[in-house]
Design a protein around this motif. Structure first.
Motif, PDB file in Angstrom:
ATOM      1  N   PRO A 132       0.819  -1.222   0.000  1.00 39.93           N
ATOM      2  CA  PRO A 132       0.000   0.000   0.000  1.00 39.93           C
ATOM      3  C   PRO A 132       0.849   1.267   0.000  1.00 39.93           C
ATOM      4  O   PRO A 132       0.606   2.202   0.759  1.00 39.93           O
ATOM      5  N   TRP A 133       1.859   1.271  -0.844  1.00 41.35           N
ATOM      6  CA  TRP A 133       2.737   2.421  -1.001  1.00 41.35           C
ATOM      7  C   TRP A 133       2.631   2.907  -2.446  1.00 41.35           C
ATOM      8  O   TRP A 133       2.865   2.143  -3.385  1.00 41.35           O
ATOM      9  N   VAL A 134       2.280   4.144  -2.622  1.00 43.98           N
ATOM     10  CA  VAL A 134       2.186   4.729  -3.960  1.00 43.98           C
ATOM     11  C   VAL A 134       3.093   5.946  -3.996  1.00 43.98           C
ATOM     12  O   VAL A 134       2.933   6.881  -3.197  1.00 43.98           O
ATOM     13  N   GLU A 135       4.055   5.936  -4.900  1.00 37.62           N
ATOM     14  CA  GLU A 135       5.011   7.039  -5.011  1.00 37.62           C
ATOM     15  C   GLU A 135       4.529   8.036  -6.061  1.00 37.62           C
ATOM     16  O   GLU A 135       4.400   7.690  -7.242  1.00 37.62           O
ATOM     17  N   PRO A 136       4.214   9.262  -5.667  1.00 38.71           N
ATOM     18  CA  PRO A 136       3.878  10.267  -6.675  1.00 38.71           C
ATOM     19  C   PRO A 136       5.100  10.621  -7.499  1.00 38.71           C
ATOM     20  O   PRO A 136       6.220  10.587  -7.001  1.00 38.71           O
ATOM     21  N   LEU A 173      -1.175   7.846  -1.284  1.00 35.21           N
ATOM     22  CA  LEU A 173      -0.241   8.834  -1.834  1.00 35.21           C
ATOM     23  C   LEU A 173       0.265   9.782  -0.746  1.00 35.21           C
ATOM     24  O   LEU A 173       1.409  10.241  -0.791  1.00 35.21           O
ATOM     25  N   ARG A 174      -0.579  10.057   0.221  1.00 36.53           N
ATOM     26  CA  ARG A 174      -0.190  10.942   1.316  1.00 36.53           C
ATOM     27  C   ARG A 174       0.595  10.223   2.408  1.00 36.53           C
ATOM     28  O   ARG A 174       0.967  10.833   3.406  1.00 36.53           O
ATOM     29  N   GLY A 175       0.809   8.909   2.212  1.00 39.23           N
ATOM     30  CA  GLY A 175       1.656   8.181   3.144  1.00 39.23           C
ATOM     31  C   GLY A 175       0.939   7.563   4.319  1.00 39.23           C
ATOM     32  O   GLY A 175       1.542   7.377   5.383  1.00 39.23           O
ATOM     33  N   GLU A 176      -0.332   7.180   4.147  1.00 44.86           N
ATOM     34  CA  GLU A 176      -1.083   6.581   5.248  1.00 44.86           C
ATOM     35  C   GLU A 176      -0.352   5.391   5.867  1.00 44.86           C
ATOM     36  O   GLU A 176      -0.365   5.203   7.090  1.00 44.86           O
ATOM     37  N   SER A 234     -17.210  -4.591  -6.786  1.00 41.91           N
ATOM     38  CA  SER A 234     -17.163  -3.239  -7.329  1.00 41.91           C
ATOM     39  C   SER A 234     -16.665  -2.257  -6.279  1.00 41.91           C
ATOM     40  O   SER A 234     -15.874  -1.345  -6.576  1.00 41.91           O
ATOM     41  N   ARG A 235     -17.087  -2.457  -5.041  1.00 42.34           N
ATOM     42  CA  ARG A 235     -16.675  -1.545  -3.976  1.00 42.34           C
ATOM     43  C   ARG A 235     -15.199  -1.712  -3.621  1.00 42.34           C
ATOM     44  O   ARG A 235     -14.599  -0.763  -3.117  1.00 42.34           O
ATOM     45  N   TRP A 236     -14.614  -2.887  -3.799  1.00 44.26           N
ATOM     46  CA  TRP A 236     -13.163  -3.026  -3.601  1.00 44.26           C
ATOM     47  C   TRP A 236     -12.449  -1.930  -4.397  1.00 44.26           C
ATOM     48  O   TRP A 236     -11.537  -1.276  -3.892  1.00 44.26           O
ATOM     49  N   TYR A 237     -12.862  -1.774  -5.665  1.00 45.85           N
ATOM     50  CA  TYR A 237     -12.204  -0.823  -6.559  1.00 45.85           C
ATOM     51  C   TYR A 237     -12.665   0.612  -6.301  1.00 45.85           C
ATOM     52  O   TYR A 237     -11.851   1.545  -6.344  1.00 45.85           O
ATOM     53  N   ARG A 238     -13.966   0.804  -6.067  1.00 51.89           N
ATOM     54  CA  ARG A 238     -14.478   2.159  -5.874  1.00 51.89           C
ATOM     55  C   ARG A 238     -13.853   2.804  -4.637  1.00 51.89           C
ATOM     56  O   ARG A 238     -13.452   3.974  -4.669  1.00 51.89           O
ATOM     57  N   THR A 239     -13.759   2.044  -3.557  1.00 47.61           N
ATOM     58  CA  THR A 239     -13.162   2.580  -2.338  1.00 47.61           C
ATOM     59  C   THR A 239     -11.696   2.921  -2.553  1.00 47.61           C
ATOM     60  O   THR A 239     -11.206   3.948  -2.072  1.00 47.61           O
ATOM     61  N   PHE A 240     -10.999   2.081  -3.311  1.00 48.46           N
ATOM     62  CA  PHE A 240      -9.595   2.366  -3.582  1.00 48.46           C
ATOM     63  C   PHE A 240      -9.436   3.660  -4.368  1.00 48.46           C
ATOM     64  O   PHE A 240      -8.661   4.547  -3.990  1.00 48.46           O
ATOM     65  N   GLN A 241     -10.165   3.780  -5.458  1.00 48.44           N
ATOM     66  CA  GLN A 241      -9.988   4.924  -6.345  1.00 48.44           C
ATOM     67  C   GLN A 241     -10.510   6.229  -5.744  1.00 48.44           C
ATOM     68  O   GLN A 241      -9.949   7.304  -6.005  1.00 48.44           O
ATOM     69  N   THR A 242     -11.576   6.170  -4.953  1.00 46.22           N
ATOM     70  CA  THR A 242     -12.194   7.396  -4.453  1.00 46.22           C
ATOM     71  C   THR A 242     -11.721   7.801  -3.067  1.00 46.22           C
ATOM     72  O   THR A 242     -11.879   8.957  -2.671  1.00 46.22           O
ATOM     73  N   ARG A 243     -11.142   6.872  -2.309  1.00 40.19           N
ATOM     74  CA  ARG A 243     -10.739   7.196  -0.939  1.00 40.19           C
ATOM     75  C   ARG A 243      -9.304   6.764  -0.617  1.00 40.19           C
ATOM     76  O   ARG A 243      -8.523   7.559  -0.089  1.00 40.19           O
TER      77      ARG A 243
END
Length: 299
Positions: A136-140, A225-228, A210-219
């Protein structure tokens, strides 16, 4: 419910976690053996691991294969499917089963869920083995912008009404198209595809997917990205972590793993040429060999 496929030596446990969450766990091997938990991806369930369960159990491991909430024979509650909650499901299931520590192995969506479980409950995890997945690490930065188009398929999946209809399509038309693309031309066996689709057609399961993906993309994406899930300054994951990735996966490309070595004390990646996203089905003997080597190194 869809009939449970039979596999010698497997017992099926249903762990009630409250709030409408019941987690199904396929359990094999000696009860007192070192535990390994295999966490499936989307749209799969515990059956993804059926070729690995018997050999690992015969090696003396207790093999636990949960269905994530909203998948397989687990319940599909009316929830947002935050991966933090799904990770806590795994930790709570271990507690209910009386398992103190476990080695995690995970594919696809199972990867970030299991990895978050390790970060939130480090005392429970002795090692992590990922297969065509991400933490769960996303590098901008440029790499993210360069690769963001690869996630186009998530848009129709996450849409209300449209997404569940596509996921629950009895003919699996979108799934077969997508599966062939991410698999580099390899498609899981037809009987397995039918099983996964039948399970997703159970009440609430297509909506959950569907919610697996919707929650990921929208929340969750913004939060990641902010380092949660970033570690505290100077901290590192201190259990062994291995990654096995097929190079023909057009979505989960190796450069998404950049920066992992800076966060993990013992980290290695093996790239498998000619293999796509469905590495467990395409090369089960290779996955079993590498997972066995990883488990032996831990003892």
């Amino acid at each position: 419910m869809v009939a449970m496929p039979a596999l010698d030596g497997v017992e099926h446990r249903y762990v009630d976690l409250g709030d409408g969450v019941t987690i199904h766990v396929a359990d094999a091997g000696p009860a007192d053996g070192p535990a390994v938990m295999l966490v499936h991806g989307f749209p799969q369930n515990w059956w993804e691991w059926h070729e690995l369960i018997g050999p690992l159990a015969a090696d003396g491991y207790r093999v636990l294969c949960p269905d994530l909430r909203g998948a397989g024979w687990s319940s599909a509650p009316r929830s947002s499917y935050l991966k933090n909650d799904m990770a806590d499901d795994l930790a709570a299931a271990l507690d209910r089963l009386g398992v103190a520590t476990v080695t995690l192995a995970a594919h696809d969506w199972g990867g970030p869920v299991a990895f978050i479980m390790m970060l939130r409950h480090p005392e429970k995890v002795t090692g992590f083995f990922g297969m065509n997945t991400v933490a769960p690490w996303v590098e901008p930065g440029p790499s993210l912008l360069r690769n963001i188009w690869r996630f186009w398929y998530q848009i129709p999946i996450l849409l209300p009404v449209i997404g569940p209809r596509m996921i629950g399509d009895r003919h699996a038309r979108f799934y077969r198209l997508l599966a062939s693309w991410v698999g580099g031309g390899f498609l899981p066996p037809d009987d397995e595809v039918r099983l996964y689709v039948e399970c997703m057609r159970e009440p609430g399961h297509a909506v959950a997917g569907s919610r697996w993906y919707r929650t990921f993309q929208t929340r969750e994406l913004v939060r990641w990205l902010r380092g949660e899930h970033d570690l505290k300054a100077g901290a590192r994951v201190d259990v062994p972590v291995r990654w096995l990735s097929g190079t023909k996966d057009p979505v989960l490309t190796p450069d998404l793993l950049d920066g992992y070595a800076d966060r993990i004390s013992d980290f290695e990646v093996e790239l498998v040429e000619g293999v796509g996203h469905w590495i467990v089905e395409q090369r089960p003997e290779l996955v079993l060999d590498r997972l066995r080597a990883f488990l032996r190194a831990e003892t």
